[in-house]
Enzyme design. Structure first.
Site, short mmCIF file in Angstrom:
data_model
loop_
_atom_site.label_atom_id
_atom_site.label_comp_id
_atom_site.label_asym_id
_atom_site.label_seq_id
_atom_site.Cartn_x
_atom_site.Cartn_y
_atom_site.Cartn_z
N LYS A 187 0.82 -1.20 0.00
CA LYS A 187 0.00 0.00 0.00
C LYS A 187 0.86 1.26 0.00
CE LYS A 187 -3.38 -2.91 0.62
NZ LYS A 187 -3.07 -4.13 -0.05
N ARG A 231 -6.19 -8.65 -7.10
CA ARG A 231 -6.80 -9.98 -7.01
C ARG A 231 -8.29 -9.83 -7.18
NH1 ARG A 231 -9.25 -9.29 -2.10
NH2 ARG A 231 -8.14 -8.03 -0.56
N HIS A 272 -13.27 -3.08 10.25
CA HIS A 272 -12.68 -2.74 8.95
C HIS A 272 -12.81 -3.87 7.95
CE1 HIS A 272 -11.14 0.61 11.24
NE2 HIS A 272 -10.51 -0.22 12.04
#
Length: 652
Positions: free
Chosen positions: A120, A287, A230
């Site tokens: 990230k 993905r 989350h």
């Protein structure tokens, strides 16, 4: 690109996604190969494959994260391609390279694209250079109160693992340690970064699909704002209420991200949209996503089939089909939302969802849900011409589902889908922060549970098919007597059913003048309640200790009833201050310096227990002295195991 036809595909994953890939592979005439850990030896994805290869061990680190073993399995079973699914090694560039180096086809993006986007932190650098709006990163070591709240995120994966919201600086160090440990366990990489946490933002993402011939599709938007810890709970496509200009901006940014890394295959570009409509790039998942079925429903596509064709070298059409209607997906978890989302383990006796909905699952009735992996039982997806209709269909299907053996989030899902904020499409990631208490509160009034108890009692009294009346234990009696009583508990409340045995046929109910028994069999009861005919389905199961549970399903709701014995055996009582394991799991950490005799304060974390890939803290239940410690790092414990004892200090 030379076209390379596939013949056999191994799925380097487990559960629902493996079963889903196998379904498409079979439809395309491909042989299928599963891999499995020892706890998964009899799992549905193993039963669904043409061949299966054992990965010795139980933990993900020993099994589904062992790329070397998975490649050996593919070669041994004669597979010529590897599909990674989602999670585990799906965003591991080294694994993708090793698959290709072994002469196998990797069903995913190039390793270089994974490297650019799977971290990230590196992905944000790339997007910043491309001009995509970003939240500025925060150095945790230099964070101040002005930077709060912060969101800690795992750099190497998603799915909510390795994520923590930090609202106070004195929580930062512990949250960093916990996030790193969870990320390392889930992805094999403990790198964590921090960024500002946006309150009441929307999680909106764009599905992309690209081939090796220069075509990149942006397959609309999805809203995934309803999240717990989350992790997404409810997803839908398209994201409702977005202005056309914002949709266009998101599509353009997603396509730009894909082209920037020469992307191939399926991927998702995620954005945080603020309350005033400003989008910020979050990450790109290289993905297939868990929520891909809602996009498939709206566009009429099979994304797995397209992944396989792109991997073979086929070209996509210049443009995707036009979307139609609206789709909503709900994730059914074996967990108790009212108990801090506590995961549940045990036997899933029944999983049956009626109606015109799609159900993707890795479980069937009789399967066991264990401690080692994610507790998601199934995804249920509804597609309809309008959002309102899709939401209504999904809520009805979930409400009517028969789910026996485990506590689930089913009731939470139904209430969420019917909540005024959700039906009005007022969506943001703080939904459960605001409404969880109300959504998990017991329903007022016990009429439905009382009727379920009546149905349970009647079916217990009913003779077995072909048996003479009265031959079943406690069955119809041939003499009248005083009222008989059966008692049951459900959700902590006791219900009493009183009846008068009849000379033939079902008994007469006492104290229920508005309820009439119409028909009874061992698995169903038909009652007339205030002039309305009601059908109750009843299924009885016993655990290994012989304790019985009766599962009663009707249009009024679902109830799990436990018979109250006439004579209660004395129970061993735990000592005051005992800390018991709230679930089966592995002790991954003990507080530094914690030994018998240590002084502890109420609420202090003493132990960390890992179950189903999530860490759970065991807190001191009082201030006082730790008089016993029965847990050590690495120890596996069962539900209810005694971990420690805290002797409360006397009040001055």
């Amino acid at each position: 690109m030379t076209r390379t036809p596939l013949n056999s595909v191994l799925v380097a994953n487990r559960g629902e996604i493996a079963v889903r890939v196998f379904r498409t592979a079979r439809a395309l005439g491909l042989a299928t190969v599963a891999v499995h850990s020892d706890p998964d030896a009899e799992a549905l994805h193993v039963r669904a494959a043409d061949a299966a290869v054992r990965l010795p061990g139980a933990s993900p680190a020993d099994t589904y994260l062992r790329g070397d073993l998975i490649i050996k399995a593919a070669l041994a079973a004669g597979a010529d391609a590897v599909h990674p699914g989602y999670g585990f090694l799906s965003e591991n560039a080294a694994f993708a390279r090793e698959v290709s180096a072994a002469g196998l086809t990797w069903i995913g993006p190039p390793p270089e694209a994974i490297e650019a986007m799977a971290s990230k932190t590196r992905a944000k650098d790339l997007m910043r250079a491309a001009g995509v709006p970003l939240l500025d990163p925060v150095d945790p070591a230099a964070a101040t109160t002005a930077d709060l709240p912060l969101l800690l995120k795992a750099a190497a994966g998603g799915g909510g693992r390795g994520m923590r919201v930090v609202r106070a600086l004195d929580e930062l160090a512990e949250s960093l340690d916990a996030a790193r440990a969870e990320a390392r366990s889930a992805f094999g990489d403990g790198e964590v970064f921090a960024e500002p946490y946006i309150e009441r933002g929307r999680h909106v993402e764009v599905q992309i699909l690209a081939d090796a011939h220069g075509t990149v599709w942006a397959l609309g938007t999805r809203d995934c704002s309803l999240q717990r810890r989350h992790q997404k709970v409810v997803e839908e496509a398209p994201a409702p209420g977005l202005p056309a200009s914002l949709r266009a901006t998101l599509h353009e940014a997603a396509v730009a991200a894909a082209r920037a890394v020469d992307y191939r295959g399926a991927g998702t570009v995620e954005f945080l949209v603020t309350a005033d409509g400003r989008p910020y790039f979050l990450e790109m998942n290289t993905r297939l996503q868990v929520e891909h079925p809602v996009t498939e429903a709206v566009f009429g596509l099979d994304l797995v089939a397209l992944q396989l064709r792109v991997a073979e070298g086929s070209a996509l059409p210049p443009a995707p089909p036009e979307p139609t209607g609206h789709a909503v997906e709900a994730r059914l978890y074996a967990e108790d939302p009212a108990q801090d989302w506590r995961p549940q383990t045990g036997v899933l006796h029944t999983l049956a969802v009626p109606g015109e909905v799609r159900v993707d699952t890795g479980f069937a009735g009789g399967d066991t849900v264990g401690i080692h992996y994610d507790p998601m039982l199934a995804k249920v997806i509804a597609h309809a011409p309008t959002r309102a209709e899709a939401v209504r269909v999904l809520a009805h299907a979930l409400a009517a589902a028969r789910i026996h053996g485990l506590t689930t989030n089913r009731e939470l899902l139904v209430r969420s889908l019917r909540h005024p904020e959700f039906t009005a499409a007022r969506l943001d990631t703080g939904f459960y922060d605001r409404h969880l208490g109300a959504l998990t509160a017991p329903v007022e009034g016990a009429a439905d549970a009382s009727l379920a108890a009546v149905a349970a009692a009647l079916t217990e009294l009913a003779p077995q098919p072909g048996a003479a009346l009265g031959t079943r234990l406690g069955g119809w009696r041939n003499v009248r007597s005083q009222p008989h009583t059966r008692r049951y508990t459900a959700a902590g409340t006791e219900y009493e059913v009183r009846y008068l045995p009849a000379r033939s046929g079902p008994p007469a109910l006492v104290d229920l003048p508005n309820v009439r028994v119409l028909a009874v069999e061992p698995t169903r009861a038909v009652l007339e309640v205030e002039g309305i005919r009601r059908l109750f389905h009843v299924k009885q199961k016993s655990n290994t200790a012989g304790a019985r549970t009766l599962y009663v399903d009707s249009a009024l709701g679902a109830h799990a009833l436990t018979p109250v014995p006439r004579f209660t055996d004395p129970q061993d009582r735990t000592a005051p201050g005992s800390l018991l394991a709230p679930m089966p799991g592995t002790v991954v950490r003990v507080a530094e310096g914690l030994v018998p005799g240590s002084q502890v304060t109420a609420g202090q974390p003493l132990l960390w227990l890992e179950a189903m890939k999530m860490e759970h803290r065991i807190l001191a239940n009082a201030s006082g002295t730790l008089t016993a410690l029965h847990a050590a790092t690495g120890q596996q414990v069962e539900f209810g195991a005694l971990l420690a004892v805290v002797q409360e200090e006397p009040q001055s």
